[in-house]
Scaffold this motif. Structure first.
Motif, PDB file in Angstrom:
ATOM      1  N   LEU A  87       0.811  -1.220   0.000  1.00  0.00           N
ATOM      2  CA  LEU A  87       0.000   0.000   0.000  1.00  0.00           C
ATOM      3  C   LEU A  87       0.844   1.269   0.000  1.00  0.00           C
ATOM      4  O   LEU A  87       0.494   2.261  -0.641  1.00  0.00           O
ATOM      5  N   GLY A  88       1.954   1.243   0.737  1.00  0.00           N
ATOM      6  CA  GLY A  88       2.823   2.414   0.776  1.00  0.00           C
ATOM      7  C   GLY A  88       3.424   2.716  -0.580  1.00  0.00           C
ATOM      8  O   GLY A  88       3.450   3.867  -1.027  1.00  0.00           O
ATOM      9  N   LYS A  89       3.920   1.680  -1.266  1.00  0.00           N
ATOM     10  CA  LYS A  89       4.493   1.861  -2.602  1.00  0.00           C
ATOM     11  C   LYS A  89       3.421   2.284  -3.603  1.00  0.00           C
ATOM     12  O   LYS A  89       3.650   3.145  -4.459  1.00  0.00           O
ATOM     13  N   LEU A  90       2.255   1.666  -3.490  1.00  0.00           N
ATOM     14  CA  LEU A  90       1.160   1.989  -4.402  1.00  0.00           C
ATOM     15  C   LEU A  90       0.738   3.442  -4.244  1.00  0.00           C
ATOM     16  O   LEU A  90       0.542   4.167  -5.231  1.00  0.00           O
ATOM     17  N   ALA A  91       0.609   3.889  -2.997  1.00  0.00           N
ATOM     18  CA  ALA A  91       0.217   5.280  -2.747  1.00  0.00           C
ATOM     19  C   ALA A  91       1.281   6.250  -3.248  1.00  0.00           C
ATOM     20  O   ALA A  91       0.965   7.306  -3.802  1.00  0.00           O
ATOM     21  N   THR A  92       2.562   5.889  -3.073  1.00  0.00           N
ATOM     22  CA  THR A  92       3.641   6.739  -3.564  1.00  0.00           C
ATOM     23  C   THR A  92       3.612   6.830  -5.078  1.00  0.00           C
ATOM     24  O   THR A  92       3.743   7.918  -5.656  1.00  0.00           O
ATOM     25  N   GLY A  93       3.420   5.692  -5.749  1.00  0.00           N
ATOM     26  CA  GLY A  93       3.340   5.696  -7.203  1.00  0.00           C
ATOM     27  C   GLY A  93       2.187   6.536  -7.709  1.00  0.00           C
ATOM     28  O   GLY A  93       2.321   7.315  -8.666  1.00  0.00           O
ATOM     29  N   GLN A  94       1.041   6.425  -7.051  1.00  0.00           N
ATOM     30  CA  GLN A  94      -0.122   7.212  -7.461  1.00  0.00           C
ATOM     31  C   GLN A  94       0.089   8.697  -7.182  1.00  0.00           C
ATOM     32  O   GLN A  94      -0.371   9.556  -7.933  1.00  0.00           O
ATOM     33  N   HIS A  95       0.804   9.003  -6.101  1.00  0.00           N
ATOM     34  CA  HIS A  95       1.121  10.395  -5.796  1.00  0.00           C
ATOM     35  C   HIS A  95       2.038  10.986  -6.865  1.00  0.00           C
ATOM     36  O   HIS A  95       1.845  12.128  -7.303  1.00  0.00           O
ATOM     37  N   ILE A  96       3.032  10.220  -7.302  1.00  0.00           N
ATOM     38  CA  ILE A  96       3.931  10.662  -8.369  1.00  0.00           C
ATOM     39  C   ILE A  96       3.137  10.955  -9.636  1.00  0.00           C
ATOM     40  O   ILE A  96       3.298  11.996 -10.276  1.00  0.00           O
ATOM     41  N   CYS A  97       2.245  10.031  -9.999  1.00  0.00           N
ATOM     42  CA  CYS A  97       1.407  10.246 -11.182  1.00  0.00           C
ATOM     43  C   CYS A  97       0.497  11.451 -10.990  1.00  0.00           C
ATOM     44  O   CYS A  97       0.249  12.218 -11.936  1.00  0.00           O
ATOM     45  N   GLY A  98       0.001  11.644  -9.760  1.00  0.00           N
ATOM     46  CA  GLY A  98      -0.858  12.784  -9.478  1.00  0.00           C
ATOM     47  C   GLY A  98      -0.144  14.114  -9.646  1.00  0.00           C
ATOM     48  O   GLY A  98      -0.732  15.099 -10.110  1.00  0.00           O
ATOM     49  N   LEU A  99       1.138  14.148  -9.268  1.00  0.00           N
ATOM     50  CA  LEU A  99       1.921  15.374  -9.454  1.00  0.00           C
ATOM     51  C   LEU A  99       2.076  15.705 -10.928  1.00  0.00           C
ATOM     52  O   LEU A  99       1.909  16.850 -11.347  1.00  0.00           O
ATOM     53  N   VAL A 100       2.399  14.687 -11.728  1.00  0.00           N
ATOM     54  CA  VAL A 100       2.556  14.911 -13.163  1.00  0.00           C
ATOM     55  C   VAL A 100       1.227  15.351 -13.776  1.00  0.00           C
ATOM     56  O   VAL A 100       1.180  16.255 -14.618  1.00  0.00           O
ATOM     57  N   LEU A 101       0.147  14.733 -13.340  1.00  0.00           N
ATOM     58  CA  LEU A 101      -1.181  15.096 -13.836  1.00  0.00           C
ATOM     59  C   LEU A 101      -1.515  16.546 -13.508  1.00  0.00           C
ATOM     60  O   LEU A 101      -2.028  17.292 -14.347  1.00  0.00           O
ATOM     61  N   SER A 102      -1.210  16.962 -12.275  1.00  0.00           N
ATOM     62  CA  SER A 102      -1.600  18.293 -11.800  1.00  0.00           C
ATOM     63  C   SER A 102      -0.704  19.405 -12.322  1.00  0.00           C
ATOM     64  O   SER A 102      -1.176  20.526 -12.549  1.00  0.00           O
ATOM     65  N   LEU A 103       0.583  19.111 -12.520  1.00  0.00           N
ATOM     66  CA  LEU A 103       1.548  20.182 -12.747  1.00  0.00           C
ATOM     67  C   LEU A 103       2.100  20.244 -14.166  1.00  0.00           C
ATOM     68  O   LEU A 103       3.029  21.008 -14.435  1.00  0.00           O
ATOM     69  N   THR A 104       1.542  19.465 -15.083  1.00  0.00           N
ATOM     70  CA  THR A 104       1.937  19.580 -16.486  1.00  0.00           C
ATOM     71  C   THR A 104       0.723  19.961 -17.329  1.00  0.00           C
ATOM     72  O   THR A 104      -0.415  19.712 -16.949  1.00  0.00           O
ATOM     73  N   GLU A 105       1.007  20.561 -18.477  1.00  0.00           N
ATOM     74  CA  GLU A 105      -0.057  21.005 -19.374  1.00  0.00           C
ATOM     75  C   GLU A 105      -0.336  19.943 -20.435  1.00  0.00           C
ATOM     76  O   GLU A 105       0.561  19.200 -20.838  1.00  0.00           O
ATOM     77  N   GLU A 106      -1.576  19.882 -20.876  1.00  0.00           N
ATOM     78  CA  GLU A 106      -1.945  18.994 -21.979  1.00  0.00           C
ATOM     79  C   GLU A 106      -1.099  19.340 -23.207  1.00  0.00           C
ATOM     80  O   GLU A 106      -0.976  20.504 -23.585  1.00  0.00           O
ATOM     81  N   GLY A 107      -0.496  18.315 -23.800  1.00  0.00           N
ATOM     82  CA  GLY A 107       0.340  18.525 -24.979  1.00  0.00           C
ATOM     83  C   GLY A 107       1.764  18.916 -24.663  1.00  0.00           C
ATOM     84  O   GLY A 107       2.599  19.024 -25.563  1.00  0.00           O
ATOM     85  N   GLN A 108       2.076  19.138 -23.376  1.00  0.00           N
ATOM     86  CA  GLN A 108       3.453  19.456 -22.992  1.00  0.00           C
ATOM     87  C   GLN A 108       4.299  18.197 -23.101  1.00  0.00           C
ATOM     88  O   GLN A 108       4.014  17.185 -22.474  1.00  0.00           O
ATOM     89  N   ARG A 109       5.349  18.242 -23.894  1.00  0.00           N
ATOM     90  CA  ARG A 109       6.207  17.071 -24.092  1.00  0.00           C
ATOM     91  C   ARG A 109       7.549  17.298 -23.419  1.00  0.00           C
ATOM     92  O   ARG A 109       8.201  18.315 -23.629  1.00  0.00           O
ATOM     93  N   SER A 110       7.972  16.359 -22.609  1.00  0.00           N
ATOM     94  CA  SER A 110       9.278  16.408 -21.975  1.00  0.00           C
ATOM     95  C   SER A 110       9.799  14.981 -21.841  1.00  0.00           C
ATOM     96  O   SER A 110       9.283  14.200 -21.049  1.00  0.00           O
TER      97      SER A 110
END
Length: 252
Positions: A87-110
């Motif tokens: 659960l700890g690893k799963l929550a961390t992975g989802q948090h990482i994905c959540g940061l990318v989801l929240s802090l990048t723009e649609e169509g932004q490529r990096s």
């Protein structure tokens, strides 16, 4: 145009009766939203590839004139069996994905963000992964790629008093002098040194950090304050708190 690209599923939500809307962060196209027809039908051909945190190879029908592209096919690149059982690893992975989801723009490529995602999720899937350190390492390197790298020097870090010092939130300078309460964050010398290590050391060296529970907590608070100063109102605070609670529970 038909595009084949590697990507991570950041979010997947039901849309109408038999379809799903899926947000991917891909190597070739950056962040984009796709529609998966039939993903909620009895004969779902996508299987588990549309679950958040899935590392996939996606085939897309794209048109520059539409904001939502069509997902034609999807298959796993990696299956993270160790993450899914912790659960700890799963929550961390989802948090990482959540940061990318929240802090990048649609169509932004990096490509750099994509490779950071790959390396951190792969590291998280190892038996001895320190999920808490991986989360904090990702946060600092991700914010660096967004253009907000801390600007401290090794000289200023070496001059910090044994009683502690301050991180200037505006530019990431580390100093003994407090400028004002709104734009500085106090931390012990050990926490400031850990902050610097996570920012500048390679991943293997960063994962060798030895910190007490109190130091880890204070370091997490310091990193969160630095990110929130630069990106106010968009940082997913609630998700971060859930991750911290799960990681704390795992230690007990």
């Amino acid at each position: 145009m038909l595009v084949r690209t590697e990507g991570f599923v950041l979010r997947s939500v039901p849309y109408k009766e038999t379809t799903r809307l899926v947000t991917l962060y891909t190597r070739e196209l950056g962040k984009l939203t796709v529609i998966a027809h039939g993903a909620q039908s009895v004969k779902n051909r996508f299987g588990s590839t549309l679950q958040p945190l899935a590392h996939v190879q996606a085939v897309l029908y794209t048109r520059p004139t539409r904001s939502i592209q069509v997902l034609s096919d999807c298959s796993h690149v990696n299956i993270y069996s160790k993450i899914s059982k912790d659960l700890g690893k799963l929550a961390t992975g989802q948090h990482i994905c959540g940061l990318v989801l929240s802090l990048t723009e649609e169509g932004q490529r990096s490509v750099e963000i994509f490779h950071l995602l790959v390396s951190m999720i792969n590291a998280l899937d190892t038996l001895d992964a320190d999920a808490e350190l991986i989360k904090m390492y990702f946060q600092l390197h991700f914010i660096d790629l967004l253009g907000f790298a801390p600007a401290f020097s090794q000289e200023s870090l070496g001059e910090i008093d044994t009683s502690g010092g301050f991180l200037l939130l505006e530019d990431g300078t580390i100093t003994n002098e407090e400028v004002d309460n709104q734009s500085t964050a106090y931390a012990s010398r050990s926490v400031l040194r850990a902050f610097a290590t996570l920012c500048r050391a390679d991943f293997e060296a960063a994962m060798r950090l030895q910190l007490t529970a109190k130091q880890r907590n204070n370091l997490s608070i310091l990193i969160t304050r630095f990110i929130q100063y630069h990106i106010p109102g968009t940082y997913p605070v609630r998700g971060g708190k859930v991750v911290d609670q799960l990681l704390d529970a795992k230690k007990k």
